[in-house]
Write a protein that holds these residues in place. Structure first.
Motif, PDB file in Angstrom:
ATOM      1  N   ASN A 235       0.846  -1.187   0.000  1.00 34.96           N
ATOM      2  CA  ASN A 235       0.000   0.000   0.000  1.00 34.96           C
ATOM      3  C   ASN A 235       0.888   1.247   0.000  1.00 34.96           C
ATOM      4  O   ASN A 235       1.679   1.450   0.923  1.00 34.96           O
ATOM      5  CB  ASN A 235      -0.901  -0.021   1.237  1.00 34.96           C
ATOM      6  CG  ASN A 235      -1.956   1.061   1.213  1.00 34.96           C
ATOM      7  OD1 ASN A 235      -1.742   2.159   0.712  1.00 34.96           O
ATOM      8  ND2 ASN A 235      -3.115   0.762   1.779  1.00 34.96           N
ATOM      9  N   PRO A 236       0.769   2.104  -1.014  1.00 31.87           N
ATOM     10  CA  PRO A 236       1.672   3.259  -1.097  1.00 31.87           C
ATOM     11  C   PRO A 236       1.446   4.313  -0.027  1.00 31.87           C
ATOM     12  O   PRO A 236       2.263   5.231   0.116  1.00 31.87           O
ATOM     13  CB  PRO A 236       1.370   3.830  -2.498  1.00 31.87           C
ATOM     14  CG  PRO A 236      -0.019   3.383  -2.804  1.00 31.87           C
ATOM     15  CD  PRO A 236      -0.155   2.028  -2.162  1.00 31.87           C
ATOM     16  N   PHE A 237       0.354   4.221   0.740  1.00 36.60           N
ATOM     17  CA  PHE A 237       0.130   5.165   1.835  1.00 36.60           C
ATOM     18  C   PHE A 237       1.034   4.867   3.032  1.00 36.60           C
ATOM     19  O   PHE A 237       1.290   5.749   3.847  1.00 36.60           O
ATOM     20  CB  PHE A 237      -1.334   5.138   2.282  1.00 36.60           C
ATOM     21  CG  PHE A 237      -2.242   5.975   1.428  1.00 36.60           C
ATOM     22  CD1 PHE A 237      -2.265   7.358   1.548  1.00 36.60           C
ATOM     23  CD2 PHE A 237      -3.070   5.380   0.489  1.00 36.60           C
ATOM     24  CE1 PHE A 237      -3.106   8.134   0.769  1.00 36.60           C
ATOM     25  CE2 PHE A 237      -3.915   6.142  -0.304  1.00 36.60           C
ATOM     26  CZ  PHE A 237      -3.937   7.527  -0.172  1.00 36.60           C
ATOM     27  N   TRP A 238       1.508   3.615   3.154  1.00 40.62           N
ATOM     28  CA  TRP A 238       2.330   3.278   4.315  1.00 40.62           C
ATOM     29  C   TRP A 238       3.770   3.699   4.062  1.00 40.62           C
ATOM     30  O   TRP A 238       4.293   3.544   2.955  1.00 40.62           O
ATOM     31  CB  TRP A 238       2.251   1.788   4.634  1.00 40.62           C
ATOM     32  CG  TRP A 238       0.863   1.231   4.720  1.00 40.62           C
ATOM     33  CD1 TRP A 238       0.434   0.010   4.300  1.00 40.62           C
ATOM     34  CD2 TRP A 238      -0.303   1.872   5.259  1.00 40.62           C
ATOM     35  NE1 TRP A 238      -0.912  -0.150   4.524  1.00 40.62           N
ATOM     36  CE2 TRP A 238      -1.393   0.986   5.110  1.00 40.62           C
ATOM     37  CE3 TRP A 238      -0.542   3.122   5.843  1.00 40.62           C
ATOM     38  CZ2 TRP A 238      -2.677   1.294   5.535  1.00 40.62           C
ATOM     39  CZ3 TRP A 238      -1.831   3.444   6.253  1.00 40.62           C
ATOM     40  CH2 TRP A 238      -2.872   2.533   6.107  1.00 40.62           C
ATOM     41  N   PRO A 239       4.453   4.208   5.071  1.00 40.23           N
ATOM     42  CA  PRO A 239       5.808   4.757   4.878  1.00 40.23           C
ATOM     43  C   PRO A 239       6.858   3.659   4.721  1.00 40.23           C
ATOM     44  O   PRO A 239       6.623   2.500   5.060  1.00 40.23           O
ATOM     45  CB  PRO A 239       6.035   5.544   6.170  1.00 40.23           C
ATOM     46  CG  PRO A 239       5.226   4.804   7.193  1.00 40.23           C
ATOM     47  CD  PRO A 239       3.988   4.335   6.466  1.00 40.23           C
ATOM     48  N   ASP A 240       7.995   4.059   4.206  1.00 43.83           N
ATOM     49  CA  ASP A 240       9.145   3.155   4.103  1.00 43.83           C
ATOM     50  C   ASP A 240       9.640   2.862   5.521  1.00 43.83           C
ATOM     51  O   ASP A 240      10.068   3.777   6.229  1.00 43.83           O
ATOM     52  CB  ASP A 240      10.245   3.806   3.267  1.00 43.83           C
ATOM     53  CG  ASP A 240      11.520   2.974   3.218  1.00 43.83           C
ATOM     54  OD1 ASP A 240      11.453   1.773   3.530  1.00 43.83           O
ATOM     55  OD2 ASP A 240      12.578   3.538   2.874  1.00 43.83           O
ATOM     56  N   ALA A 241       9.587   1.617   5.921  1.00 40.53           N
ATOM     57  CA  ALA A 241       9.978   1.256   7.291  1.00 40.53           C
ATOM     58  C   ALA A 241      11.114   0.247   7.309  1.00 40.53           C
ATOM     59  O   ALA A 241      11.403  -0.350   8.347  1.00 40.53           O
ATOM     60  CB  ALA A 241       8.777   0.691   8.039  1.00 40.53           C
ATOM     61  N   GLN A 242      11.761   0.004   6.162  1.00 40.95           N
ATOM     62  CA  GLN A 242      12.845  -0.976   6.115  1.00 40.95           C
ATOM     63  C   GLN A 242      14.024  -0.492   6.953  1.00 40.95           C
ATOM     64  O   GLN A 242      14.363   0.705   6.926  1.00 40.95           O
ATOM     65  CB  GLN A 242      13.299  -1.181   4.675  1.00 40.95           C
ATOM     66  CG  GLN A 242      12.263  -1.830   3.794  1.00 40.95           C
ATOM     67  CD  GLN A 242      12.779  -2.022   2.379  1.00 40.95           C
ATOM     68  OE1 GLN A 242      13.821  -1.509   1.998  1.00 40.95           O
ATOM     69  NE2 GLN A 242      12.045  -2.767   1.595  1.00 40.95           N
ATOM     70  N   PRO A 243      14.707  -1.401   7.661  1.00 40.37           N
ATOM     71  CA  PRO A 243      14.421  -2.832   7.795  1.00 40.37           C
ATOM     72  C   PRO A 243      13.536  -3.154   8.999  1.00 40.37           C
ATOM     73  O   PRO A 243      13.284  -4.306   9.291  1.00 40.37           O
ATOM     74  CB  PRO A 243      15.807  -3.424   7.994  1.00 40.37           C
ATOM     75  CG  PRO A 243      16.505  -2.386   8.833  1.00 40.37           C
ATOM     76  CD  PRO A 243      15.979  -1.048   8.331  1.00 40.37           C
TER      77      PRO A 243
END
Length: 281
Positions: A235-243
């Motif tokens: 879902n593109p609404f969720w932020p980049d949280a890697q790793p």
């Protein structure tokens, strides 16, 4: 009574044999690795003839849809058109205990948000200059990518493996296969995988496949819920949280496996039908 029983069995859908798993995997890998491998080994020739590959290229969709294509081929081979209709009816199965809907709709987004906050990022992904509408359009386009894979992984592979092993091990094995299936994309320029590290991604695949397993079984083989689960992951609404998203999901999966250990470590109640109402002969 015996005559009535035999008639009812005759009207059941043909059983997809366990050997179909090998056919499914061979076809899925052949399509994906064939397409992506061609761009890796003959980049100039493929680019000149078909254009540079990217996330919007038709060949990228073909490679992504390979598990679904392989699943449909297997179901048609053993069940015919009526079997395919029965297989697709699993898309309409939405009944599931509320906690699993909560996992999809609440827990997964919270994992991404928490992971982003840990690394100093925002709660939600930044809105691009094109506005919210562009993100919404991209979100719905994502329905045509990763979630389509679930026709194969949960549609065919999971039920067949659960005929022989407990759900937790079936999920872990599918996750490992799922991760390896993605491997060529990590050597392909022009797609998002080229910027990622494979090992955390592989661990994430195994974790996610284990995590979706009790949802799949609790929904009695639904394809809808695993697809929504998969959709939330991209879902593109969720932020980049890697790793951090990977490590948080490992923790969530560990809690779920312990909480539902009675259904994860035994085949009792596990879904084993590819086509609903398969004959047991």
């Amino acid at each position: 009574m015996g005559f009535i029983m035999s008639v009812s069995l005759d009207h059941r859908a043909p059983r997809v044999p366990a050997a179909a798993l090998l056919a499914f995997l061979v076809l899925a890998f052949a399509i994906t690795w064939g397409v992506i491998g061609s761009y890796i080994y003959w980049p100039d020739v493929m680019t000149a003839r078909f254009g540079a590959i990217s996330g919007a290229h038709p060949f990228f969709f073909l490679a992504t849809w390979a598990p679904a294509i392989a699943a449909f081929a297997v179901v048609l081979l053993f069940g015919g058109l009526s079997g395919l209709r029965g297989f697709l009816s699993r898309l309409l199965m939405w009944r599931c205990p509320a906690p699993w809907w909560g996992m999809i709709l609440v827990v997964i987004p919270l994992v991404f948000m928490a992971g982003s906050l840990i690394k100093g990022g925002p709660l939600l992904a930044p809105i691009p200059p094109e506005g919210v509408g562009a993100v919404v359009a991209l979100m719905f386009m994502m329905l045509l990518l990763g979630p389509i894979e679930e026709f194969g992984w949960r549609g065919v592979a999971q039920p067949l493996l659960q005929r022989f092993m407990a759900p937790v091990w079936a999920g872990a094995l599918i996750g490992a296969i799922w991760g390896i299936w993605h491997l060529p994309a990590f050597y392909l320029a022009g797609v998002v995988f080229a910027e990622w590290s494979f090992l955390p991604f592989f661990i994430g695949n195994v974790t996610l496949a284990i995590l979706v397993t009790p949802i799949f079984n609790a929904a009695r083989g639904s394809l809808l819920l695993p697809m929504l689960f998969h959709w939330q992951l991209i879902n593109p609404f969720w932020p980049d949280a890697q790793p951090w998203d990977t490590w948080l999901l490992v923790g969530v999966a560990a809690v779920v496996v312990w909480w539902k250990r009675d259904m994860m470590f035994t085949r009792m109640g596990a879904v084993t039908e590819v086509i609903p109402g398969e004959a047991r002969t």
